[in-house]
Design a protein around this motif. Structure first.
Motif, PDB file in Angstrom:
ATOM      1  N   GLU A  50      48.002  75.180  52.519  1.00 61.82           N
ATOM      2  CA  GLU A  50      49.271  75.290  53.238  1.00 61.82           C
ATOM      3  C   GLU A  50      50.238  74.177  52.871  1.00 61.82           C
ATOM      4  O   GLU A  50      51.433  74.286  53.151  1.00 61.82           O
ATOM      5  N   MET A  51      49.792  73.103  52.236  1.00 57.11           N
ATOM      6  CA  MET A  51      50.636  71.925  52.027  1.00 57.11           C
ATOM      7  C   MET A  51      51.879  72.121  51.148  1.00 57.11           C
ATOM      8  O   MET A  51      52.889  71.451  51.441  1.00 57.11           O
ATOM      9  N   PRO A  52      51.954  72.908  50.098  1.00 62.19           N
ATOM     10  CA  PRO A  52      50.889  73.646  49.422  1.00 62.19           C
ATOM     11  C   PRO A  52      50.222  72.775  48.359  1.00 62.19           C
ATOM     12  O   PRO A  52      50.791  71.804  47.888  1.00 62.19           O
ATOM     13  N   ALA A  53      49.001  73.165  47.976  1.00 67.06           N
ATOM     14  CA  ALA A  53      48.273  72.485  46.913  1.00 67.06           C
ATOM     15  C   ALA A  53      47.290  73.465  46.300  1.00 67.06           C
ATOM     16  O   ALA A  53      47.045  74.543  46.851  1.00 67.06           O
ATOM     17  N   GLN A  54      46.749  73.089  45.146  1.00 68.04           N
ATOM     18  CA  GLN A  54      45.721  73.872  44.478  1.00 68.04           C
ATOM     19  C   GLN A  54      44.459  73.031  44.354  1.00 68.04           C
ATOM     20  O   GLN A  54      44.502  71.799  44.441  1.00 68.04           O
ATOM     21  N   LEU A  55      43.323  73.698  44.147  1.00 66.10           N
ATOM     22  CA  LEU A  55      42.036  73.025  44.078  1.00 66.10           C
ATOM     23  C   LEU A  55      41.236  73.535  42.892  1.00 66.10           C
ATOM     24  O   LEU A  55      41.098  74.747  42.698  1.00 66.10           O
ATOM     25  N   VAL A  56      40.692  72.594  42.106  1.00 68.05           N
ATOM     26  CA  VAL A  56      39.834  72.900  40.959  1.00 68.05           C
ATOM     27  C   VAL A  56      38.496  72.210  41.180  1.00 68.05           C
ATOM     28  O   VAL A  56      38.458  71.005  41.484  1.00 68.05           O
ATOM     29  N   MET A  57      37.393  72.957  41.038  1.00 69.10           N
ATOM     30  CA  MET A  57      36.060  72.401  41.267  1.00 69.10           C
ATOM     31  C   MET A  57      35.135  72.722  40.097  1.00 69.10           C
ATOM     32  O   MET A  57      35.055  73.863  39.666  1.00 69.10           O
ATOM     33  N   LEU A  58      34.423  71.707  39.631  1.00 73.87           N
ATOM     34  CA  LEU A  58      33.413  71.874  38.585  1.00 73.87           C
ATOM     35  C   LEU A  58      32.142  71.176  39.042  1.00 73.87           C
ATOM     36  O   LEU A  58      32.169  69.990  39.383  1.00 73.87           O
ATOM     37  N   GLY A  59      31.033  71.914  39.068  1.00 78.16           N
ATOM     38  CA  GLY A  59      29.774  71.296  39.443  1.00 78.16           C
ATOM     39  C   GLY A  59      28.732  72.328  39.807  1.00 78.16           C
ATOM     40  O   GLY A  59      28.958  73.535  39.704  1.00 78.16           O
ATOM     41  N   SER A  60      27.590  71.852  40.231  1.00 77.46           N
ATOM     42  CA  SER A  60      26.501  72.731  40.647  1.00 77.46           C
ATOM     43  C   SER A  60      25.593  71.958  41.582  1.00 77.46           C
ATOM     44  O   SER A  60      25.685  70.728  41.676  1.00 77.46           O
ATOM     45  N   GLY A  61      24.718  72.690  42.269  1.00 77.63           N
ATOM     46  CA  GLY A  61      23.806  72.027  43.189  1.00 77.63           C
ATOM     47  C   GLY A  61      23.316  72.971  44.250  1.00 77.63           C
ATOM     48  O   GLY A  61      22.705  74.004  43.936  1.00 77.63           O
ATOM     49  N   ASP A  62      23.610  72.668  45.494  1.00 81.40           N
ATOM     50  CA  ASP A  62      23.153  73.466  46.616  1.00 81.40           C
ATOM     51  C   ASP A  62      23.667  74.897  46.503  1.00 81.40           C
ATOM     52  O   ASP A  62      24.875  75.118  46.418  1.00 81.40           O
ATOM     53  N   PRO A  63      22.774  75.907  46.495  1.00 79.48           N
ATOM     54  CA  PRO A  63      23.219  77.295  46.323  1.00 79.48           C
ATOM     55  C   PRO A  63      24.205  77.745  47.396  1.00 79.48           C
ATOM     56  O   PRO A  63      25.136  78.501  47.112  1.00 79.48           O
ATOM     57  N   GLY A  64      24.009  77.272  48.629  1.00 82.41           N
ATOM     58  CA  GLY A  64      24.924  77.651  49.699  1.00 82.41           C
ATOM     59  C   GLY A  64      26.325  77.122  49.473  1.00 82.41           C
ATOM     60  O   GLY A  64      27.321  77.829  49.685  1.00 82.41           O
ATOM     61  N   ILE A  65      26.423  75.870  49.023  1.00 82.06           N
ATOM     62  CA  ILE A  65      27.734  75.284  48.747  1.00 82.06           C
ATOM     63  C   ILE A  65      28.381  75.985  47.556  1.00 82.06           C
ATOM     64  O   ILE A  65      29.585  76.264  47.557  1.00 82.06           O
ATOM     65  N   GLN A  66      27.578  76.284  46.522  1.00 82.03           N
ATOM     66  CA  GLN A  66      28.113  77.009  45.365  1.00 82.03           C
ATOM     67  C   GLN A  66      28.711  78.343  45.786  1.00 82.03           C
ATOM     68  O   GLN A  66      29.839  78.699  45.385  1.00 82.03           O
ATOM     69  N   SER A  67      27.972  79.105  46.585  1.00 82.27           N
ATOM     70  CA  SER A  67      28.446  80.421  47.018  1.00 82.27           C
ATOM     71  C   SER A  67      29.706  80.304  47.865  1.00 82.27           C
ATOM     72  O   SER A  67      30.627  81.114  47.735  1.00 82.27           O
ATOM     73  N   TRP A  68      29.737  79.308  48.744  1.00 80.99           N
ATOM     74  CA  TRP A  68      30.907  79.083  49.601  1.00 80.99           C
ATOM     75  C   TRP A  68      32.137  78.796  48.746  1.00 80.99           C
ATOM     76  O   TRP A  68      33.219  79.366  48.968  1.00 80.99           O
ATOM     77  N   ALA A  69      31.984  77.930  47.742  1.00 81.85           N
ATOM     78  CA  ALA A  69      33.110  77.595  46.873  1.00 81.85           C
ATOM     79  C   ALA A  69      33.592  78.822  46.095  1.00 81.85           C
ATOM     80  O   ALA A  69      34.801  79.068  45.981  1.00 81.85           O
ATOM     81  N   GLN A  70      32.648  79.604  45.565  1.00 80.52           N
ATOM     82  CA  GLN A  70      33.028  80.798  44.802  1.00 80.52           C
ATOM     83  C   GLN A  70      33.690  81.840  45.696  1.00 80.52           C
ATOM     84  O   GLN A  70      34.633  82.525  45.276  1.00 80.52           O
ATOM     85  N   GLU A  71      33.241  81.944  46.933  1.00 82.15           N
ATOM     86  CA  GLU A  71      33.855  82.886  47.872  1.00 82.15           C
ATOM     87  C   GLU A  71      35.301  82.495  48.172  1.00 82.15           C
ATOM     88  O   GLU A  71      36.196  83.351  48.231  1.00 82.15           O
ATOM     89  N   LEU A  72      35.561  81.205  48.318  1.00 76.70           N
ATOM     90  CA  LEU A  72      36.931  80.741  48.566  1.00 76.70           C
ATOM     91  C   LEU A  72      37.823  81.002  47.355  1.00 76.70           C
ATOM     92  O   LEU A  72      39.005  81.361  47.506  1.00 76.70           O
ATOM     93  N   ALA A  73      37.271  80.819  46.163  1.00 76.47           N
ATOM     94  CA  ALA A  73      38.053  81.100  44.958  1.00 76.47           C
ATOM     95  C   ALA A  73      38.423  82.577  44.882  1.00 76.47           C
ATOM     96  O   ALA A  73      39.528  82.938  44.458  1.00 76.47           O
TER      97      ALA A  73
END
Length: 481
Positions: free
Chosen positions: A321-344
């Motif tokens: 809303e600010m507005p801003a954009q977000l870029v993420m690169l990484g791996s690890g916890d499957p739940g966090i990965q899925s959450w990030a991909q769902e938001l994308a």
């Protein structure tokens, strides 16, 4: 002064984390200061494949409980002498240095890193077959933690320095490994390697070494507390007189926006025009709307609770809303990965996520982002917050460990005295992160403030020279005792 630097990973040969960066850069900086340093590294397939054929300079057989091994001699880029411990029974296998192809710890890790520790101790004692003998053996993390214990029982032993890169990883194994690795039961006690009924490689190193270092001054204080000592705080308080926090440096040959071969355009503190080119390339590559006006927040990290990733994901609606954009690169916890991909998926053109690791993309994120997110709950040192400042990308960090030691919060006072380089969160939560991000976006919209922040960060010196000089002084200190 002769120093054997024992490590389980080192760039550019093998890397899983920051230890590899330190092991590649610190010995090279020590060499420039006149320290006669050699690196000892296991002969993983990745290591042997990356190096030309190396001569055998020593063989080891009949060591208690260990298979036969050979010592190969080569060098790291930059000319640092390298000894590779070649033991196909323990190191020639798929997967990574510590885990198999399924991500499970190798069941014989105690023997794999027990051998590394044993050979380092042999090389640092009268038992060594080599003419070159170290005055000090520098041990790194739990994988080399048994070196000081082996040295304790070796004739003519060198001094030892034990470096903690992340105290959360301690190499804890069943007690039966103590005699199976050739250690006397005498060392398996509370004042030694015993840890709640188990053998701890790290505790052995901390107890038996001559000096302890860790990778930032603040982290050296934090690990003496109940909150971040991970059970070792009592021992570290006891040895606080021999504990030093030294901030890591960065490798400017690898991380320099003026020469970085991963970038679409080069730039420096005198001319930042190339940064806009990299921003557009980053937006294009990550499927974001190409908009030079909207600030891009970048993140390169393991997706774990330690790194505070879920707190970032919680505030995504406010961020956009600010507005801003977000870029993420990484791996690890499957739940966090899925959450990030769902938001994308939910916010196309606003969020870009790539799971895994891509060296080139990590450099582009540092150069193309406007701000870098690093709200770790704890961070022994961290390197990305230093890379970010070097690349004119002010970081947003939590006030912990090396983050608070290397980032100066943007305030009226720090802007006035020319020290402001980023934004510091005090007490990590969704509310505090959101407020700090909002403060960062407001600074981004003020050209004078933003230019000052970028210039301050890009002109800071995070080179290894100063840190290496402190390590050299510690080596001398333990030799003078």
């Amino acid at each position: 002064m002769r120093v054997l630097f024992a490590t389980s990973e080192a760039v550019p040969l093998i890397k899983t984390g920051g230890l590899a960066d330190v092991s590649g850069a610190l010995p090279a900086a020590l060499l420039k200061l006149g320290v006669d340093v050699r690196v000892l590294l296991p002969g993983y397939p990745q290591v042997l494949q990356a190096l030309p054929p190396m001569p055998i300079v020593a063989t080891f057989s009949g060591l208690f409980g260990f298979p036969a091994a050979r010592l190969l001699e080569g060098s790291l880029p930059g000319g640092v002498p390298l000894w590779v411990l070649d033991c196909p029974d323990l190191y020639q296998r798929g997967g990574g240095p510590y885990v198999d192809e399924r991500g499970q710890d190798w069941s014989d890790n105690p023997r794999r890193f027990g051998l590394l520790s044993k050979i380092a101790a042999v090389l640092g004692s009268d038992e060594s077959p080599m003419a070159w003998r170290p005055d000090v053996v520098h041990c790194n993390d739990w994988q080399t933690g048994l070196i000081p214990a082996f040295l304790r029982y070796a004739p003519g032993a060198a001094r030892s320095v034990m470096s903690i890169h992340n105290i959360a990883f301690q190499g804890v194994f069943p007690a039966h490994w103590t005699p199976e690795l050739g250690l006397p039961w005498d060392c398996y006690k509370a004042d030694g390697a015993e840890y709640y009924g188990n053998l701890s490689f790290l505790k052995a190193g901390l107890y038996f070494c001559d000096h302890i270092t860790t990778v930032s001054p603040t982290y050296a204080r934090e690990i003496q507390t109940d909150a971040l000592g991970f059970g070792m705080q009592g021992l570290l308080q006891y040895k606080s007189h021999a504990l030093t926090g030294i901030l890591n440096g960065i490798d400017y040959d690898e991380w320099n926006p003026a020469t970085d071969h991963h970038l679409s355009a080069h730039y420096d503190s005198q001319n930042l025009a190339g940064k806009a080119v990299n921003k557009a390339e980053l937006q294009r590559r990550m499927g974001l709307d190409i908009d030079p006006a909207v600030p891009v927040f970048g993140l390169v990290s393991r997706f774990t609770y330690q790194k505070g990733i879920e707190v970032i994901l919680e505030i995504v609606p406010q961020l956009l809303e600010m507005p801003a954009q977000l870029v993420m690169l990484g791996s690890g916890d499957p739940g966090i990965q899925s959450w990030a991909q769902e938001l994308a998926y939910r916010y196309p053109g606003k969020i870009g996520v790539q799971v895994g690791f891509d060296e080139g993309l990590s450099h582009l994120i540092e150069a193309g982002s406007d701000l870098f997110l690093m709200p770790s709950r704890f961070e022994p040192c961290g390197l990305n917050q230093m890379y970010s400042q070097c690349y004119g990308t002010p970081p947003v960090v939590h006030a912990t460990g090396g983050l608070v030691d290397s980032v100066v919060d943007c305030t009226e006072a720090t802007l006035a005295d020319g020290t402001a380089t980023g934004f510091v969160i005090h007490g990590l939560s969704g509310a505090t992160l959101s407020a700090t991000v909002q403060r960062a976006v407001e600074a981004y919209r003020d050209p004078a403030v933003w230019s000052a922040l970028q210039l301050n960060g890009m002109t800071r010196d995070f080179s290894w020279g100063q840190s290496a000089a402190v390590y050299r002084d510690i080596y001398q200190r333990v030799l003078d005792r």
